[in-house]
Design a protein around this motif. Structure first.
Motif, PDB file in Angstrom:
ATOM      1  N   VAL A  14       1.064  -1.078  -0.237  1.00  0.00           N
ATOM      2  CA  VAL A  14      -0.094  -0.092  -0.111  1.00  0.00           C
ATOM      3  C   VAL A  14       0.682   1.454   0.439  1.00  0.00           C
ATOM      4  CG1 VAL A  14      -1.444   1.114   0.874  1.00  0.00           C
ATOM      5  CG2 VAL A  14      -1.981  -1.501   1.633  1.00  0.00           C
ATOM      6  N   PHE A 172      -6.701  -4.450   2.905  1.00  0.00           N
ATOM      7  CA  PHE A 172      -6.663  -3.805   2.266  1.00  0.00           C
ATOM      8  C   PHE A 172      -6.605  -2.603   2.977  1.00  0.00           C
ATOM      9  CE2 PHE A 172      -4.764  -5.386  -2.027  1.00  0.00           C
ATOM     10  CZ  PHE A 172      -3.390  -4.953  -1.810  1.00  0.00           C
ATOM     11  N   VAL A 176      -5.654   1.645   4.609  1.00  0.00           N
ATOM     12  CA  VAL A 176      -6.209   2.486   4.175  1.00  0.00           C
ATOM     13  C   VAL A 176      -5.950   2.950   5.207  1.00  0.00           C
ATOM     14  CG1 VAL A 176      -7.509   3.743   2.758  1.00  0.00           C
ATOM     15  CG2 VAL A 176      -6.500   1.626   1.926  1.00  0.00           C
ATOM     16  N   LEU A 201      -3.062   0.889  -4.377  1.00  0.00           N
ATOM     17  CA  LEU A 201      -3.537  -0.908  -3.758  1.00  0.00           C
ATOM     18  C   LEU A 201      -2.199  -1.344  -4.852  1.00  0.00           C
ATOM     19  CD1 LEU A 201      -6.396  -0.355  -2.275  1.00  0.00           C
ATOM     20  CD2 LEU A 201      -4.070   0.577  -1.109  1.00  0.00           C
TER      21      LEU A 201
END
Length: 247
Positions: A14, A172, A176, A201
């Motif tokens: 990320v 993910f 975030v 991503l």
């Protein structure tokens, strides 16, 4: 100043960067600091930059020039390097080349304001996803199990939440959220870091650019995370026992 983070997970990498540059409080601009290259099915590369804007733009321009077909350039290309290690080496050499040229032209030392630092990540077919921090001298280090993320720019305010909450198995979506908290802490503490934020991503073994987002100033999820985190911190503080002044 700048704030960029590359976070390595079991499921991929990320990347998040701010977009603020400033030359004093009355000269603030928005510039992209995240750059992507890909050959779908063969490689995907992400670069984030911090430091002197002229230096970082020159490095990215050279990398783009050298990504052209061989007959048009005559230099090694990050789109042809056989591994992410070799990509990191090429980026480091390009950064060192640009800094040396600028300092030679201006007659300054190598530790002058032309300095820049970069985070490089991605995957080349046949290898694993990898993440590197590249220094102004052109050398670099790679993320590992004990150091699973890199920060560049204004790093100190956003690091505690990363250290406390990072988990390599997180999704993910969780990553975030974690990075938004890290950026929110930094933005609230330092005026030289600001929205909008750029997000990428990269899913392991996809070998193509993943989800790319720009998080604007009025993004509802970011606003919810920012206000919710502040309320949660105040509630946690209120729930702790008070210090006793009694002997």
């Amino acid at each position: 100043m700048t704030y960029c983070v590359g976070l390595k997970l079991n499921r991929g990498v990320v990347f998040m960067s701010d977009t603020r540059t400033n030359a004093g409080v009355d000269n603030i601009s928005v510039f992209k600091k995240m750059f992507l290259w890909e050959r779908p099915g063969e490689r995907a590369i992400t670069l984030m930059t911090a430091g002197n804007l002229a230096t970082t733009q020159a490095v990215v321009s050279l990398l783009n020039e050298r990504a052209k077909p061989a007959e048009e350039r005559g230099h090694p290309s990050i789109l042809e390097a056989p591994s992410m290690f070799q990509v990191a080496k090429l980026v480091g050499e390009t950064l060192r080349e640009v800094i040396a040229e600028q300092t030679r032209r201006e007659g300054l030392q190598a530790d002058s304001p032309f300095s820049a630092t970069m985070i490089l990540g991605g995957q080349v077919k046949g290898g694993e996803p990898r993440l590197f921090m590249i220094y102004p001298e052109g050398n670099f280090v790679e993320a590992a199990e004990d150091t699973p993320f890199f920060q560049i720019g204004e790093t100190k305010y956003g690091k505690p939440i990363l250290v406390r909450a990072y988990d390599p198995a997180m999704s993910f979506e969780e990553a975030v959220k974690l990075l938004m908290l890290s950026f929110d802490s930094t933005i609230k503490a330092n005026l030289s870091v600001g929205l909008p934020l750029d997000l990428h991503l990269y899913a392991a073994d996809s070998l193509c650019t993943g989800a790319v987002r720009r998080i604007a100033r009025d993004d509802p999820f970011y606003e919810m995370i920012s206000s919710g985190w502040g309320e949660a911190l105040r509630a946690a503080f209120d729930g702790l026992p008070a210090y006793s002044l009694d002997d």
